[in-house]
Structure formats: C-alpha cells, structure tokens
Design an enzyme around this catalytic site. Structure first.
Site, short mmCIF file in Angstrom:
data_model
loop_
_atom_site.label_atom_id
_atom_site.label_comp_id
_atom_site.label_asym_id
_atom_site.label_seq_id
_atom_site.Cartn_x
_atom_site.Cartn_y
_atom_site.Cartn_z
N LYS A 22 0.83 -1.20 0.00
CA LYS A 22 0.00 0.00 0.00
C LYS A 22 0.87 1.25 0.00
CE LYS A 22 -3.75 -0.15 2.34
NZ LYS A 22 -4.70 -0.25 3.47
N ARG A 32 -3.41 3.08 8.59
CA ARG A 32 -3.74 1.81 7.94
C ARG A 32 -2.50 0.93 7.83
NH1 ARG A 32 -6.85 5.53 4.73
NH2 ARG A 32 -9.04 4.93 4.54
N GLY A 90 -8.24 -7.00 4.43
CA GLY A 90 -9.12 -7.21 5.57
C GLY A 90 -8.53 -7.95 6.73
N MET A 128 -5.79 -7.09 8.63
CA MET A 128 -5.24 -6.26 9.71
C MET A 128 -6.11 -5.03 9.94
SD MET A 128 -1.17 -6.75 9.07
CE MET A 128 -1.31 -6.46 7.32
N ARG A 186 -3.84 -1.63 -5.86
CA ARG A 186 -3.03 -2.84 -5.75
C ARG A 186 -3.43 -3.78 -6.87
NH1 ARG A 186 -5.82 -4.56 -0.06
NH2 ARG A 186 -7.91 -4.98 -0.82
N HIS A 194 -3.33 -42.30 1.63
CA HIS A 194 -3.82 -43.12 0.51
C HIS A 194 -5.01 -42.46 -0.17
CE1 HIS A 194 -6.42 -46.30 -1.24
NE2 HIS A 194 -5.27 -46.73 -1.72
N SER A 237 14.01 -42.53 -10.79
CA SER A 237 12.80 -41.76 -10.51
C SER A 237 12.74 -41.54 -9.01
CB SER A 237 11.55 -42.51 -10.99
OG SER A 237 10.40 -41.77 -10.68
N CYS A 290 8.54 -38.73 -9.17
CA CYS A 290 7.18 -39.24 -9.30
C CYS A 290 6.38 -39.13 -7.99
CB CYS A 290 7.17 -40.68 -9.79
SG CYS A 290 7.99 -41.84 -8.67
N TYR A 344 12.25 -34.55 -16.00
CA TYR A 344 10.79 -34.45 -15.95
C TYR A 344 10.30 -34.51 -14.50
CZ TYR A 344 10.61 -39.51 -15.15
OH TYR A 344 10.78 -40.78 -14.62
#
Length: 884
Positions: free
Chosen positions: A8, A79, A88, A90, A352, A466, A774, A841, A861
């Site tokens: 701000k 503020r 909202g 603080m 903002r 699981h 992997s 993985c 990957y």
C-alpha cells in the site's frame, strides 16, 4: 520498494509521483514492525519518534491544518500495508485526532455539524475496537458499540445509520465513551499524539492477530516480512450527499472481462461499502442495470434508491474512469482501487494488483498478451499455477453455498465439488447413484469403491495419505483428516457438529477448501477455454523440463494426455490387483505354500496385467511409460474379515484356520520398512518374472498393431546396487525369453525408484546398472525426516504452528534435507552414466515450488496426478524463466 514500504505504501507513493490525487501522508516501514515484534513497543517508537513528528509537520503544511488544534485540526487515518496483499486481515483507524474540542472545530470549519459528530462517533468506535481491545473475540461475545447503536435505533424507530441526527450522534459518542470506561477502567484518550502512537502500535500488533496468522499460512507469507503503517490526512466520504466512498476493479475479478466495475456508497466512510451496513450501489450504469435485474428491482426503484455513480456524480465518475485506466496502464495489471469523494473532489486511497479467480487470471493474462499490453513471458509469470486447479474440477454454485451449513472441516486433499449419499464401506459405494465414501481412513482394498464414489471423506490421514493420493490421481474430490468427525462402522453413522448422520444421508464436499456441508449442493462442471489452451501452449514454448503423469488406468492416462502429459512417470501395478477375479488370484498366490502354487496363481494374473498395460501403453503411445513393479506389503491384499476368509478357503480347498495363520504371518510391525518393494521380488522372483513378461508382451502386441509403446520398468525401494541387479537380471532374462518366443524385439529401459536415502548416497554405483532414476519423494521424505506420513497429522500441525517447520514436508519438498539427497544423487548418477534419465514421481511433482526445485536440480521431468499436469506445466515454464 514494497519490501520496505509495504504494497500500500509503495503504491501510494507511486500514484503520487504519476499525478494521481492522493491524500498527503507518510509510511512507517516494515523494518519498524520487525523491531516492534522482537524488541517491543518502546524500542520501536523511540527509534522513529523524531521522524514521525517531522512527517506530521509536513502533512500539516500540505493541508494547512494543525495536529491537535481545536479550531483547525489535522485528522489522520492509520492503515496497515504488508508487502503481500492481505485484504481485511489487519486493522485500520480513521478520523484520528478528534476529541471534544476538535469535533466542534471541524463542525464550524465544515459548516456541517452532523458530519463532524458522525466522524467522531466512528473514531471512538474504531479506536475502542482496535486499540483498546473492545472488539469481540468470538461469536458469543457482544460488541458493546453495536449493541449501543442498535439500542438507539430502536429508541428512535429508525433502521439506517444515515438516519441518525446530530443529537443522536452526540449521544452515541457519550455512550461509547461510557462503554470504554466500563470495559477498560480508563477514560477515552483525548490527546491526539496518544491516539496516534496507540493506533500505530495496534496496527503492528494486528500483524500477529489470529486472522492475519491464518491468512499468512494459507498464502505462504513469512512472518518476518512484517507490515508497514501508512498515516495519511483524512478525506471524508461522509460529508453529505456530494460525498462518497467506494471500491472498484479495472477488470472483472471473477471472469476476467475488460469491464470497469465496483461499488460505492453516498455519505459513507471506511469499511461501510464492504461491511454490509447498507446496500452498496454499482459504479457504472451498466453494472447498476445488471444488479437490478439480478435483485428483481424495478428500473424506477433502482434509479431512485440505487443510482449508479455514473448517474449520481457524473463529474467524479468521469475523472475516476480516466484514473482507473491510467493506473492499469501504469501497472500493466488489473487494479483493485479504493477511493473517496469529498464534497465532489475525488481522492485515491489505494491501488493494488487485484485478487482474481483462476479463470479470470488466465483470461486477463491472455487478453493483455493479445492486445500487446504485456509480453509472453510476463503473461506466463502473471498466472499462479495452483489457481489453475479451479478450472479443472467441478465446482459448487456460489449462490447455493450461501444457505448451506458447514458440519466439518478437514484438509483440501483433492480439489473439486461432490454431492452424494453417505456410504461407509467401499464395496457398497454403488448402493446409491451418487455416493460419498466416508471412512476413518482408506486402504488399497477400497479402490473400487473410491472409483465409484463421487467423493471421499476420511477422518484420518494427511495430504499424501492413501485417500488423498489416489483421489488426486483420479481427479476425484477428497477431504481428508476431518478429525472432528466420529465414524461408527457398527451403527453406520457419523457424528459431526453435534448431529448424527446415517448411511444414505446427503452431504457435500468441497475439496478445494476442505469444508463438508450438510445436504445437497448444486455443482457445475468446469469448462476449459481457448485462453487455457493458449496458456498451456506458451508454457511448452518456455519450458525445459517435461511433465509426465502418475496414472494406473487407460482412462487416467488419456485424461492426463489431454492435459498435455508427455508420458507416465509412475504406473502403480498394485492398483490393478483389486478388481473381481484378480484379487482372488492374487490372494491364491500369496497364500500358496510353494513356488509351484504361486506360479499357477500368477499365470491367472498374467493376462489381466498384459491387458492393462496394453491399454495404458496405447493411451500414452509415443511417450515413455514407467511401470513400477509390485511395491506394497502382501498383507494389504489378504482378507481380514471372517466371511471373506471362509470364501477364499472354500475356493482354495483349504481350512479357514490355514488362511488365518497365513494372514497372521503376513502382519508386520512396521510395514513401511518391511517385506515390500524389491524385497518381494527377491523373495519371490516369480512375481517379477510375471510382471516383466506382462509388460514386454503388452508392448510387443502393440508394436504388431503399429502402436509405439515405450516401456520403462522400475524396481522399487532398492538401497543397494546388488538389490537392483538381482531384479534387473530377472527382468532382462524374461525379456530375452519373450523376444525369442516372438522372433522380434522392442526397446525398453530398466531403472529404479530412489526412495531410500542409501540409494541416493550410493547413486554412482547404482547408475552403472540402472538406465533411469525416478525419485519417490513421498517415501524419501518419510525415511529422511523419520516421519510416518500416515501418523504425522498428530504432530505436524503443532510443528507448523510453533514454526519448527515452515511447511508440511509431504506437501512442499524439503529442499535442505530431501533436496540435498536428490541433488547428490543427480550428480553421482550422471558422473557414471551421463545420459541417465532423471525424474520425480512423488506427489511433490505437482507442487509449484517443488517443481521449481526439480528444474534447478536438472531433472528431465516431473510426474504428478492427471489433474495437476497443467499446474506442473506452467510451474516448469516459470521455473525455467526465473532461472534465466
């Protein structure tokens, strides 16, 4: 300068520099907040006392007022302003500097006695709430100020605050002060400097209030960032019918459309617009018409009671339209702005980058790119990967949630929305057309029921339990770890929020928030737009690292491929053994007393496995498919209920006692570290033989059909090179047998899953034998941290609350511990096999910051559940751009 001035403060300074009308003021930096938290109020204030006094003097000169004057008082707003937007969370104090003398001066100067006393009563209420601690801390607490306001309204027979006259407002101030004295034992402070320091301290303290702490955890905002405090000269939206206050967005935050929109209130101040005190009015005439249609309000009533700002204050509206465009052009992003109109003059209080939905985020990025407003790299960086989740799963209708009761809350384990009737047993999931499987926890034996159910709710388990892992893989809504629920299988009931829910009762799950609702809630399917496709196309253009999927069925593989997966990084074969005749054959194999019996049972399983692999390879044709050999301990496959044990005994022609003895023998004290993974294949090589044959035969069958199948066979849970070589020899010799039988060959890889720390530490030796690694980060995290992921829910919340851990290591990769092992294994593996294929993985493969780590570590990957593939694709592109 957001790190120092907060979002701000930095934006107020910048708006001032580009000629936007901003009330004069100053910012106390985030560094002071850090001192305030660490060393206390006195140390922090002593450090800045002289600077604040000088800054107040500057504001006095600019406004031609005097702080503390009774004739010409300078009034202030105080503020918060953290570097990351926390709307909202603080506290704010307005009209600071008023007292019994200053209010008379304001009244005389403005010629508006009502405005002066309205500002005074607002100040006493806000200061009393925020600084003096009279704000209610729970729903049961009574707000003394609101009680006084409602009491006076009743006395006067009025409904709105705007109907209070001057005498009423004077009476409110008197009653408010009496409430302060009664509650605190002290008079309300009249010294403006005492008011100012009290307010600054309260804003710093609000950095550590419950809602701010919760918000920071939710959005990963570090506590050490602190907040700045912005002190500004007051401008007043409550000076009469030529004044107003409002909030606006330069684009639609829900849809992303390039439509200026927002709400305002005439003769109002501060939080009135968002607090619901009065019905806010639309800023644009178009928005006003749309609102009236939704509310079923006639045009006549709308125009008279709820005119748009465009109608009621056309001059201020025209100036606001110019400024909102100027701000969006300057920041090159959608802006959320707050404004006040004081006696016809427009002032900007804040701008903002606006919060927005996932759909809006994608549309804005693609639209701004198409218009040349931003470039491709900015468009990619503009989208938060996790927000894509909102686009991929069914969602509840917003309106339907307004009248719905929340009965429990757990972990948002798998996004989406599900409504159905409660069932408590997996084999009864098909009892209702729409069912929600409610379990204390799930096991692989529940898989078929989980597939059938619309959603899954468990009382135990974490984000990698699981239930959570399987649900995400299926793109199925799941809430796990709803610990307040008491589930009783015997009575087929569960208790939540004091109410007993029976089998067949309707409940709804929000897998994006972890909330459980009573009854049916309407859902709607997610629809992917052309903008989404464009974003994914951009992601692929700028990425280095590929994204694969964790998939165990052709259906999951096909979904993942539609989402852009370039192969399968983990196919869990154990999930294929639980359906119909398969589980019987599996149990026969486990319970057989000799190798011959095991081989006969495995021969029954072979065609099922081969068929499954054919479907998966075909769905992912042209891409590598990593198949993990059987991993879980065998006790997970055997029957534990008497009726099922008897049925199996009859089929095998043995006594039920023999079944019971075998089941008891299979039980392990610590299954995680027990007879599982490669240890099964070493003990029972015939299992590895059967699976290797099924994989190779499936690939060869597809080759005969002209389908490009690329199998990669993965040995799980090895800790030594000897374990890997034992299993690789079986796989390779089995493959050679199949090649000889078929008179043909295919290409395939044999590699391993690095999930035991010793494997990472000795990776250079393993890489001499293995063609790929992997990283199974779920188990690697368990073994490195010494945490059981199924039991960690009992203590991890405390670790996170106390700051012992910054993040749940099962959700966000532990870079300093587990990450070091991965980096070490990558370097060691490539030192002996430069072309080794490397991937991840574990569930971390779909978590953006973990994806960024994997890119930096040089992996080829990441692999994740199908519905997280787009998230990982975007995260991989962003990681590559950040690195460059």
């Amino acid at each position: 300068m957001k790190n120092l001035l907060g979002g701000k403060g930095a934006n107020l300074a910048e708006m001032n520099l580009i000629g936007v009308p901003v009330p004069p003021g100053f910012t106390i930096t985030t560094e002071v907040c850090t001192v305030f938290v660490e060393k206390g109020r006195d140390a922090a204030f002593e450090m800045i006392k002289k600077e604040v006094q000088d800054a107040v003097a500057d504001v006095e000169k600019l406004t031609n007022t005097k702080f503390g004057s009774k004739e010409n008082p300078c009034l202030m707003s105080v503020r918060s302003g953290a570097r990351a937007s926390m709307p909202g969370m603080m506290d704010t104090i307005l009209n600071l500097g008023l007292n019994d003398l200053a209010v008379e001066g304001i009244a005389k100067k403005s010629g508006n006695e009502r405005f002066a006393w309205d500002s005074y009563r607002r100040f006493v209420q806000m200061y009393g709430d925020v600084v003096l601690g009279l704000k209610p801390h729970s729903k049961e607490d009574i707000d003394p100020f609101e009680e006084i306001i409602e009491g006076l309204k009743e006395e006067r027979g009025i409904k709105q605050d705007t109907e209070f006259n001057v005498a009423d407002l004077k009476s409110l101030v008197t009653r408010f002060k009496q409430a302060v004295l009664a509650k605190t034992g002290n008079e309300f402070p009249s010294d403006p400097w005492e008011q100012l320091w009290g307010s600054v301290g309260a804003v710093f303290e609000s950095w550590m209030n419950d809602r701010a702490i919760y918000y920071r955890k939710l959005h990963g905002i570090p506590v050490e960032w602190g907040t700045a405090v912005n002190v500004q000269a007051m401008v007043f939206g409550n000076m009469g019918n030529n004044s107003a206050t409002g909030v606006a967005f330069t684009r639609d935050a829900s849809t992303g459309e390039d439509i200026f929109n927002g709400e305002y209130l005439i003769n109002a101040q501060g939080e009135d617009v968002v607090a619901g005190i009065r019905t806010p009015q639309e800023i644009t005439l178009e928005g006003s018409h749309r609102w009236a249609a939704l509310q079923n309000v006639s045009e006549e009533e709308r125009a008279s009671k709820y005119p748009s700002l465009e109608e009621s204050m056309p001059v201020a509206y025209a100036e606001l339209m110019v400024i909102q465009q100027k701000l969006e052009d300057h920041y090159r992003d959608m802006q959320d702005i707050e404004f006040t109109i004081q006696d016809g003059k427009l002032w900007l209080l804040q701008t903002r980058n606006g919060k927005r939905t996932g759909a809006a985020m994608v549309k804005m990025a693609v639209d701004m790119l198409a218009s040349g407003f931003i470039d491709e790299k900015t468009a990619l960086m503009r989208v938060e990967p996790n927000k894509l989740d909102e686009l991929l799963h069914p969602v509840f209708e917003t309106e339907a949630l307004l009248s719905t009761k929340v009965i429990a809350k757990g972990l948002p384990a798998s996004p989406g929305a599900a409504t159905g009737q409660i069932v408590f047993f997996a084999d009864e999931a098909g009892k209702f057309e729409n069912s929600i499987l409610v379990r204390i926890e799930t096991s692989p034996e529940d898989l078929e029921g989980m597939v059938i159910a619309r959603g899954i709710l468990t009382a135990r388990g974490g984000m990698t339990s699981h239930a959570a892992v399987v649900a995400r893989g299926m793109g199925k809504c799941c809430v796990s770890g709803a610990g307040s629920m008491q589930i009783d299988y015997k009575t087929r009931t569960c208790k939540a929020s004091g109410t007993i829910y029976k089998e067949g009762d309707w409940i709804s799950l929000n897998g994006s928030t972890g909330e459980v609702y009573e009854g049916k809630v309407k859902t709607q399917e997610a629809a992917l737009s052309s903008d989404f496709a464009k974003l994914m196309e951009l992601s692929d253009k700028y990425t280095r690292m590929k994204v694969r999927t964790n998939a165990d069925t052709p259906k999951d593989a096909a979904i993942a491929r539609q989402f852009g997966a370039k192969g399968i990084g983990l196919c869990r074969t154990e999930h294929m053994f639980f359906e119909g005749e398969r589980i019987k054959a599996m149990r026969e194999m486990i319970l057989s007393s000799d190798e011959k019996g095991r081989k006969l049972a495995l021969a029954k399983l072979l065609p099922y496995q081969r068929s499954d692999f054919e479907g998966i390879f075909e769905a992912m044709a042209g891409y590598g498919v990593t198949v993990r050999l059987l991993d879980p301990p065998l006790h997970e496959f055997v029957p534990h209920q008497q009726a099922t044990q008897k049925e199996l005994a009859d089929e095998m022609g043995i006594s039920i006692d023999q079944i019971r003895i075998k089941v008891a023998e299979l039980e392990e004290f610590n299954p995680m570290l027990g007879h599982r993974g490669c240890r099964l294949g070493i003990t029972y090589p015939e299992i590895t033989e059967m699976q290797a044959r099924a994989i190779i035969e499936a690939a060869m069958n597809l080759k005969a059909k002209g389908v490009d199948a690329r199998p990669e066979i993965m040995v799980p849970l090895i800790g030594t090179v000897a374990e890997f070589k034992n299993q690789a020899d079986i796989i390779n010799s089995t493959a050679e047998k199949v090649f000889a039988e078929r008179g043909d060959r295919i290409e395939y890889l044999v590699g391993t899953m690095i999930e035991v720390p010793r494997a990472a530490l000795t990776a250079e030796g393993i890489a001499k034998e293995a063609q790929f690694f992997s990283f199974g980060t779920n188990d690697l995290t368990q073994m490195t941290m010494g945490f059981s992921r199924d039991d960690a829910g009992k203590f991890l919340p405390a670790y996170l609350d106390k700051g012992i851990l910054k993040q749940d290591p099962f959700q966000v990769l532990d870079r300093h511990g587990v990450g070091q092992l991965i980096e070490m294994a990558v370097a060691k593996g490539r030192s002996t096999r430069p072309d080794i294929k490397l991937g991840i993985c574990g569930e971390h493969g779909g978590e953006p910051s973990s994806v960024e780590f994997c890119d930096g570590a040089g992996l080829d990957y990441v692999s994740c559940s199908p519905f997280r593939v787009p998230i990982a694709r975007l995260a991989a592109a962003q990681a590559n751009l950040n690195k460059k």
